[in-house]
Design an enzyme around this catalytic site. Structure first.
Site, PDB file in Angstrom:
ATOM      1  CG  ASN A 177      -0.595  -0.075   2.553  1.00  9.19           C
ATOM      2  OD1 ASN A 177       0.746  -0.813   3.183  1.00  9.19           O
ATOM      3  ND2 ASN A 177      -1.160   0.580   3.476  1.00  9.19           N
ATOM      4  CB  ILE A 178       1.872   3.589  -2.810  1.00  6.71           C
ATOM      5  CG1 ILE A 178       2.425   2.019  -2.470  1.00  6.71           C
ATOM      6  CG2 ILE A 178       2.432   4.940  -2.563  1.00  6.71           C
ATOM      7  CD1 ILE A 178       3.260   2.062  -4.511  1.00  6.71           C
ATOM      8  CD  GLU A 179      -1.292   5.296   4.354  1.00  6.81           C
ATOM      9  OE1 GLU A 179      -0.611   6.239   4.926  1.00  6.81           O
ATOM     10  OE2 GLU A 179      -1.568   4.058   5.144  1.00  6.81           O
ATOM     11  CD  GLU A 190      -5.901  -5.380  -1.272  1.00  5.83           C
ATOM     12  OE1 GLU A 190      -4.519  -4.447  -1.017  1.00  5.83           O
ATOM     13  OE2 GLU A 190      -6.882  -6.096  -0.397  1.00  5.83           O
ATOM     14  CB  CYS A 241     -10.763  -1.803   0.504  1.00  3.24           C
ATOM     15  SG  CYS A 241     -10.605  -1.012  -1.077  1.00  3.24           S
ATOM     16  CB  CYS A 275      -9.206  -3.933  -3.135  1.00  2.00           C
ATOM     17  SG  CYS A 275      -7.821  -2.469  -2.655  1.00  2.00           S
TER      18      CYS A 275
HETATM   19  N1  THU Z   1      -4.930  -1.455   2.979  1.00  2.00           N
HETATM   20  C1  THU Z   1      -4.828  -2.561   1.965  1.00  2.00           C
HETATM   21  O1  THU Z   1      -3.410  -2.243   1.559  1.00  2.00           O
HETATM   22  N2  THU Z   1      -5.278  -3.888   1.571  1.00  2.00           N
HETATM   23  C2  THU Z   1      -7.086  -3.637   2.301  1.00  2.00           C
HETATM   24  O2  THU Z   1      -7.147  -4.710   1.911  1.00  2.00           O
HETATM   25  C3  THU Z   1      -6.702  -3.210   2.953  1.00  2.00           C
HETATM   26  C4  THU Z   1      -6.225  -1.669   3.290  1.00  2.00           C
HETATM   27  C5  THU Z   1      -4.630  -0.034   3.647  1.00  2.00           C
HETATM   28  C6  THU Z   1      -5.081   1.495   2.668  1.00  2.00           C
HETATM   29  C7  THU Z   1      -4.160   2.065   3.985  1.00  2.00           C
HETATM   30  O3  THU Z   1      -3.400   1.797   3.333  1.00  2.00           O
HETATM   31  C8  THU Z   1      -4.234   1.136   4.918  1.00  2.00           C
HETATM   32  O4  THU Z   1      -4.455   0.094   4.652  1.00  2.00           O
HETATM   33  C9  THU Z   1      -4.787   1.562   5.999  1.00  2.00           C
HETATM   34  O5  THU Z   1      -6.205   1.742   5.476  1.00  2.00           O
END
Ligand code: THU
Length: 133
Positions: free
Chosen positions: A39-41, A52, A85, A88
């Protein structure tokens, strides 16, 4: 390498200065290759990308064919196996071949196997319709 270990390795690449919640995804191809995603925020929170989706977008960007996907594993430091989520689920439903095993895991050793139809029943799929796309 074991698929759980591959997802753990992917998780270490996360960029999460805001949530501090690292997620990793490892897609295993039929030839044994793993494609990682994390995950990249972003400071503009809605622009963040989940692990994913990062993995799937990376796979296509690198020129791999989604037909060569064997399975995907997603892992986080969550109490229960990580739950993808809605966005995804939609993306995985479109890009993973029907019936692809999806392994949801956490760092405590819990693993749940599911698949695109189970994660998103009655999914939107415009390819079902008669379009020119
Ligand atoms: N997140 C994912 O990367 N994948 C998931 O299946 C659930 C949530 C991330 C999004 C965000 O960067 C962090 O988790 C917190 O919600």
């Amino acid at each position: 390498m074991d698929h759980i270990e591959a997802a753990k390795q992917a998780r270490l690449k996360a960029y999460v200065p805001y949530s501090k919640f690292k997620v990793g995804a490892a897609i295993l191809l039929k030839d044994g290759t793993y494609v990682h995603g994390a995950n990249i925020e972003n400071a503009s929170y809605p622009l963040s990308n989940c692990a994913e989706r990062s993995a799937l977008f990376s796979l296509i960007s690198q020129g791999y064919d989604v037909k060569d996907i064997k399975q995907i594993t997603i892992i986080a430091d969550s109490e229960q196996p990580i739950s993808p989520c809605g966005a995804c689920r939609q993306v995985m439903h479109e890009l993973l071949p029907k019936g692809t095993p999806i392994f949801l895991a956490n760092l405590h050793g819990d693993v749940k196997e599911t698949n695109p139809d189970e994660l998103l029943p009655y999914a939107f799929d415009h390819f079902d319709e008669d379009t020119d796309a």
